[in-house]
Design a protein around this motif. Structure first.
Motif, mmCIF file in Angstrom:
data_model
loop_
_atom_site.group_PDB
_atom_site.id
_atom_site.type_symbol
_atom_site.label_atom_id
_atom_site.label_comp_id
_atom_site.label_asym_id
_atom_site.label_seq_id
_atom_site.Cartn_x
_atom_site.Cartn_y
_atom_site.Cartn_z
ATOM 1 N N ASP A 1 52.496 63.197 36.806
ATOM 2 C CA ASP A 1 53.411 62.076 37.037
ATOM 3 C C ASP A 1 54.410 61.946 35.902
ATOM 4 O O ASP A 1 55.492 61.411 36.087
ATOM 5 C CB ASP A 1 52.637 60.761 37.157
ATOM 6 C CG ASP A 1 51.775 60.715 38.402
ATOM 7 O OD1 ASP A 1 52.124 61.384 39.397
ATOM 8 O OD2 ASP A 1 50.745 60.011 38.383
ATOM 9 N N LYS A 2 54.020 62.392 34.714
ATOM 10 C CA LYS A 2 54.902 62.295 33.562
ATOM 11 C C LYS A 2 54.545 63.378 32.556
ATOM 12 O O LYS A 2 53.478 63.974 32.610
ATOM 13 C CB LYS A 2 54.820 60.917 32.920
ATOM 14 C CG LYS A 2 53.444 60.541 32.406
ATOM 15 C CD LYS A 2 53.445 59.157 31.815
ATOM 16 C CE LYS A 2 52.034 58.812 31.332
ATOM 17 N NZ LYS A 2 51.992 57.575 30.599
ATOM 18 N N ASP B 1 61.585 64.399 30.519
ATOM 19 C CA ASP B 1 61.751 63.735 31.810
ATOM 20 C C ASP B 1 61.258 64.700 32.890
ATOM 21 O O ASP B 1 61.861 65.750 33.116
ATOM 22 C CB ASP B 1 63.227 63.401 32.009
ATOM 23 C CG ASP B 1 63.530 62.761 33.347
ATOM 24 O OD1 ASP B 1 62.671 62.770 34.247
ATOM 25 O OD2 ASP B 1 64.654 62.248 33.491
#
Length: 93
Positions: free
Chosen positions: A50-51, A56
């Motif tokens: 997710d991250k 980014d």
């Protein structure tokens, strides 16, 4: 989307993400010269994340799909003296 991550032997806190382990064919030669000898850090499935720590994840996925690699550079260094002067109304003269 399996992703291999390498750290630079020449530039601190600089990482290169590629689609396949040890495949740097899509990375421009001038970039590889600046990066130095890649040092393998890890391999992971980007689609299951997710991250990412300092990158980014959407940009990493887009760059890997469009260019075949992503270069993560360190954040710019802060000039703490100038920041102190600004916050305290000290002139730089």
């Amino acid at each position: 989307m399996l992703t291999a991550v390498y750290k630079s032997s020449k530039k601190a806190d600089t990482y290169l993400y590629v689609e396949k382990r040890d495949d740097f064919t899509k990375v421009p030669e001038p970039l590889m010269n600046m990066f130095g000898r890649p040092q393998f850090v890890m391999m992971f499935n980007l689609s299951k994340r997710d991250k990412l720590g300092a990158a980014d994840i959407a940009l990493v996925k887009e760059k890997l799909s469009s260019e075949g690699f992503y270069l993560q550079l360190p954040p710019p260094e802060e000039n703490l003296l100038e920041q102190f002067k600004t916050e305290n109304g000290v002139s730089s003269d």
